[in-house]
Scaffold this motif. Structure first.
Motif, PDB file in Angstrom:
ATOM      1  N   GLY A  21      -3.098 -10.007  22.496  1.00 10.11           N
ATOM      2  CA  GLY A  21      -2.805  -9.624  23.558  1.00 10.11           C
ATOM      3  C   GLY A  21      -4.356  -9.575  24.307  1.00 10.11           C
ATOM      4  N   GLU A  22      -4.584 -10.579  24.451  1.00 14.38           N
ATOM      5  CA  GLU A  22      -5.865 -11.242  24.878  1.00 14.38           C
ATOM      6  C   GLU A  22      -6.927 -12.043  25.558  1.00 14.38           C
ATOM      7  OE1 GLU A  22     -10.022  -8.807  21.612  1.00 14.38           O
ATOM      8  OE2 GLU A  22      -8.976 -10.828  22.192  1.00 14.38           O
ATOM      9  N   PRO A 334      -1.026 -10.291  27.579  1.00 15.83           N
ATOM     10  CA  PRO A 334      -2.016  -9.632  28.268  1.00 15.83           C
ATOM     11  C   PRO A 334      -0.919  -9.329  29.984  1.00 15.83           C
ATOM     12  CG  PRO A 334      -3.016 -10.952  27.788  1.00 15.83           C
ATOM     13  CD  PRO A 334      -1.874 -11.457  27.046  1.00 15.83           C
TER      14      PRO A 334
END
Length: 542
Positions: A21-22, A334
């Motif tokens: 999620g980066e 993200p």
């Protein structure tokens, strides 16, 4: 996931986006520094505040450990759930340093959750591939052995290694045949013999089970064969062998003689280690704990995978709905990555008119088969080694329409000489290009998108595939977003891993899911048996 390692920062960016999620590109533009991220660099020329430069760094030029910049802490507390971008050789060296002992212990104990269940990996395979250099002594070929070193360091219950089918072909070394896959299996069997005092549970070695599988039989829309080696830590093997019966037990027992010889340092022959070729014998694994690699349903086709992407309004197939339902929840890009209403990574490639005309020729040839006499006759004209077609080929080909660059439209030839001149004008040095067959699984995806074109006869179909179409064929869900640039060329091909290469190099997620289900089933049997099975040697149990 406890920990991941990836050599390429470009592929690492995609991994971080979907599984951590980066958004590293966004982070590079903001005040967020890499030290606050789960994505860590093992060794880099650039500091934490130079994330944009790190994402473009040549992984072949990572500096020696400790000479410039690195993000890993000695106590290992920041490694839980992290992606380590760096060379696996250097990662093994880092874990072996006495100052990092606490970090190694953290990993071994699953960061407090107990022993590691599985270490899986696909060491780079270019020098094993039949399309690669086929050099046994190539430096990349030692990476499976580095993988074995990592397994010894971390002591998982199971180790899963994936590689190309080319690893099964013998290398000629000093006049003798050497089978790399057998040598790799021997390395896993001998884990713990050297430096064994620190190997703990892994000291007894790993018992290998070697498979040759085809991803299409696991439910992937692709004719993709792969070598899989599932290795059992010896104490785990002992317990499972006491639990299993029938064909499952036979599968495990079949590697015992090889394991004994390898541990004793005796000479090993190719025939000492069984290879279960489920890619050729479809039902070979039915009724065993490996049955998930041989599903009973028909393999999905190219049309199943990508037909709805041709134009708006076309319905998604059960295959696409299935991968999105099963695998979509595992991808967590993200909020800074906007998916919108359009499918990500589906940018149509543009080609010159002559290239489009040649693609239409490939589409016509696809109905005869690439190895047919008719296709062979046409390819001779396309390569400039002939200037005429035989009458039978002309008769078969004349009923189809072709794309004429000067007109920008399709046309059916009535004159053999004009058709021969048309083909001669499309000459190319490329020998591997072909059109996809809509009603069959696609050929194995490669890292360069130029080898196959779309199957649909329309102006929109005279092109190579988009990243998303290749990803669909590989069984990636639509919300799995590929980052970095789409493709590359020239000298940069030696080290860059753009989107097409990321897709082509990946293990198909559906195949990965099937393998994961197998390991989960084995772990369930293992835990059920722990209190019921004596800790006796499998050699006695055999």
């Amino acid at each position: 996931m406890l920990l991941a390692n990836e050599l390429s920062p470009m592929a690492g960016e995609t991994f971080a986006c979907n599984l951590l999620g980066e958004d590293l590109t966004h982070a590079a533009k903001s005040s967020q520094v890499s030290g606050q991220l789960k994505t860590k660099w093992l060794s880099s020329k650039f500091g934490r505040h130079e994330l944009a430069k790190r994402l473009q760094e040549n992984p072949q030029d990572y500096p020696p450990l400790g000479t410039q910049f690195g993000d890993l802490d000695e106590d290992g507390t920041d490694l839980k759930g992290a992606l380590v971008v760096g060379n696996v050789r250097q990662l093994n060296a880092w874990l072996n340093e006495p100052s990092n002992r606490k970090a190694l212990e953290e990993i071994r104990h699953g960061f407090g959750s107990g022993n590691i269940d599985l270490v899986s990996g696909g060491p780079p395979c270019q020098s094993f591939s039949m399309a690669g250099s086929r050099q046994y002594t190539h430096s990349r070929n030692d990476l499976p052995w580095e993988f074995a070193k990592f397994v010894q360091l971390t002591r998982p219950k199971f180790a899963l290694l994936e590689n190309v089918t080319g690893i099964l072909r013998p290398f000629q070394v000093d006049g003798s045949e050497v089978f790399a896959w057998v040598e790799v299996a021997k390395a896993f069997a001998r884990i713990g013999i050297e430096g064994g005092d620190d190997a703990g549970d892994a000291r007894g070695g790993y018992v290998p089970l070697c498979l040759h599988v085809n991803a299409k039989f696991a439910g992937v829309a692709q004719n993709r064969t792969r070598f899989i080696m599932l290795s059992f830590r010896r104490d785990v093997f002992d317990i499972l062998l006491g639990k299993m019966i029938g064909r499952d037990r036979e599968l495990l027992l079949s590697s015992v003689e090889f394991f004994e010889k390898a541990r004793a340092g005796k000479p090993i022959r190719r025939d000492d280690l069984p290879l279960y070729d489920a890619a050729k014998t479809r039902n070979l694994l039915d009724g065993t704990f490996l049955a998930g690699l041989s599903t009973p349903a028909r393999p999905p086709t190219t049309m199943d995978a990508i037909d709805d992407l041709r134009e708006h309004g076309l319905a998604q197939s059960e295959y696409v709905q299935g991968i999105n339902t099963l695998l979509g929840p595992q991808a967590l890009p993200p909020k800074t990555v906007t998916l919108g209403t359009e499918v990500a990574n589906h940018v149509l490639r543009k080609h010159g008119l002559a290239v489009q005309a040649r693609f239409r020729v490939y589409q016509v040839l696809s109905k005869f088969g690439k190895k047919s006499p008719i296709a062979a006759a046409v390819y001779k004209l396309l390569r400039g080694s002939a200037h005429e077609l035989d009458e039978e080929s002309w008769k078969q080909l004349s009923s189809s329409s072709y794309f004429i660059p000067a007109q920008g439209s399709f046309h059916q030839f009535k004159n053999k000489i004009f058709f021969e001149e048309f083909l001669t004008g499309l000459q190319t040095k490329k020998s591997s290009q072909q059109a996809l067959l809509p009603d069959e699984p696609a050929p194995a995806a490669v890292s360069i998108p130029d080898d196959v074109c779309h199957y649909h006869m329309s102006l929109g179909g005279l092109r190579t595939l988009t990243v998303r179409e290749m990803a669909r064929i590989q069984s990636f869900p639509d919300n799995y977003v590929f980052r970095s640039k789409a493709t590359t060329g020239g000298e940069k091909r030696k080290y860059e891993v753009p989107q097409y290469t990321q897709v082509g190099n990946a293990v198909p997620p559906i195949l990965g899911h099937a393998l994961g289900q197998i390991v989960q089933g084995l772990l369930k049997q293992y835990h059920q048996s722990l209190g019921q099975t004596e800790d006796s040697s499998f050699l006695h149990a055999a």
